[in-house]
Design a protein around this motif. Sequence first.
Motif, PDB file in Angstrom:
ATOM      1  N   ASP A 117      -1.283 -19.337   0.448  1.00  0.00           N
ATOM      2  CA  ASP A 117      -0.644 -18.658   1.585  1.00  0.00           C
ATOM      3  C   ASP A 117      -1.334 -17.359   1.950  1.00  0.00           C
ATOM      4  N   ASP A 118      -2.569 -17.161   1.492  1.00  0.00           N
ATOM      5  CA  ASP A 118      -3.275 -15.912   1.736  1.00  0.00           C
ATOM      6  C   ASP A 118      -4.566 -16.122   2.515  1.00  0.00           C
ATOM      7  N   ARG A 141      -7.077  -9.551   0.060  1.00  0.00           N
ATOM      8  CA  ARG A 141      -6.287 -10.617   0.666  1.00  0.00           C
ATOM      9  C   ARG A 141      -5.050 -10.067   1.351  1.00  0.00           C
ATOM     10  N   HIS A 142      -4.522 -10.862   2.277  1.00  0.00           N
ATOM     11  CA  HIS A 142      -3.245 -10.553   2.909  1.00  0.00           C
ATOM     12  C   HIS A 142      -2.601 -11.871   3.334  1.00  0.00           C
ATOM     13  N   GLY A 147      -1.942 -10.777  11.152  1.00  0.00           N
ATOM     14  CA  GLY A 147      -3.316 -10.355  11.366  1.00  0.00           C
ATOM     15  C   GLY A 147      -4.191 -11.396  12.029  1.00  0.00           C
ATOM     16  N   ALA A 148      -5.297 -10.908  12.594  1.00  0.00           N
ATOM     17  CA  ALA A 148      -6.215 -11.801  13.303  1.00  0.00           C
ATOM     18  C   ALA A 148      -6.784 -12.870  12.382  1.00  0.00           C
ATOM     19  N   VAL A 182      -2.446  -5.565   9.961  1.00  0.00           N
ATOM     20  CA  VAL A 182      -2.903  -5.453   8.573  1.00  0.00           C
ATOM     21  C   VAL A 182      -3.314  -4.018   8.268  1.00  0.00           C
ATOM     22  N   GLU A 183      -4.121  -3.434   9.137  1.00  0.00           N
ATOM     23  CA  GLU A 183      -4.540  -2.041   9.002  1.00  0.00           C
ATOM     24  C   GLU A 183      -3.996  -1.255  10.190  1.00  0.00           C
ATOM     25  N   PRO A 184      -3.063  -0.328   9.966  1.00  0.00           N
ATOM     26  CA  PRO A 184      -2.487   0.444  11.074  1.00  0.00           C
ATOM     27  C   PRO A 184      -3.573   1.154  11.891  1.00  0.00           C
TER      28      PRO A 184
END
Length: 233
Positions: A117-118, A141-142, A147-148, A182-184
């Motif tokens: 799931d990552d 990972r995220h 995220g894109a 994911v990254e502000p």
Amino acid sequence: MASPDSNPTGARAAGTQTLARGLRALELVADSANGMTIQDVADELGVHRSIATRLLATVAEFRLINRGPDGRYRVAGGLAALAREVYAGLREQATPAMRRLANQLGASVALFVAEADDAVAVAVVEPTSTNVRLSFRQGGRHPLDCGAAGYALLAALPAQPAENPRVTEGRRRGYVITFGEVEPGFWGLGVPLTRAAGEPAACLTLISASQDLIESAPDAVLKVAAELSSYSM
């Protein structure tokens, strides 16, 4: 009552459980920024401290983790060496094209694959000359559902009932653009790659603080993605 040694099915079940716990312990240590104590791992696994001690000691024997002077376990050189071999062929083939793209556009470029799931970054390239850089860690990972990169990886897979509209639109357009998921403060552009049957979903992702750069980049990223789609693992 028969002992586990006289019961092959019971022995296999016990062995599978031990293996799963050992792998989970390794995963916990690898995902921890500051390492983990024996008690930390025992608490996470829901096992007695003595069991966690044996699991960590066994993993450490293979040099995948190491116990420091502070008593905390952290990843060791054996894991890094093992990680370098994962997706090595794809990474080595993709890096030159990714470097050209990063320098052409002045933005960080990452190659992601789907694992469970990552979304996992297997290669990361930064531009050689730019004032603003966003550094991604190889192996970072995220979740796939943000995220894109996550949306692009899902778009590389067959359509699912009630899937996120961003994924459906990304599959139709060939790319996904997101902001701050994911990254502000940073924009992402994800382009799914075409992979051979049996290979994990993969995507090329561009990351930048500039909305204008991201919105003007799809054609360039699509071109490189088409090139990378011809590579095998």
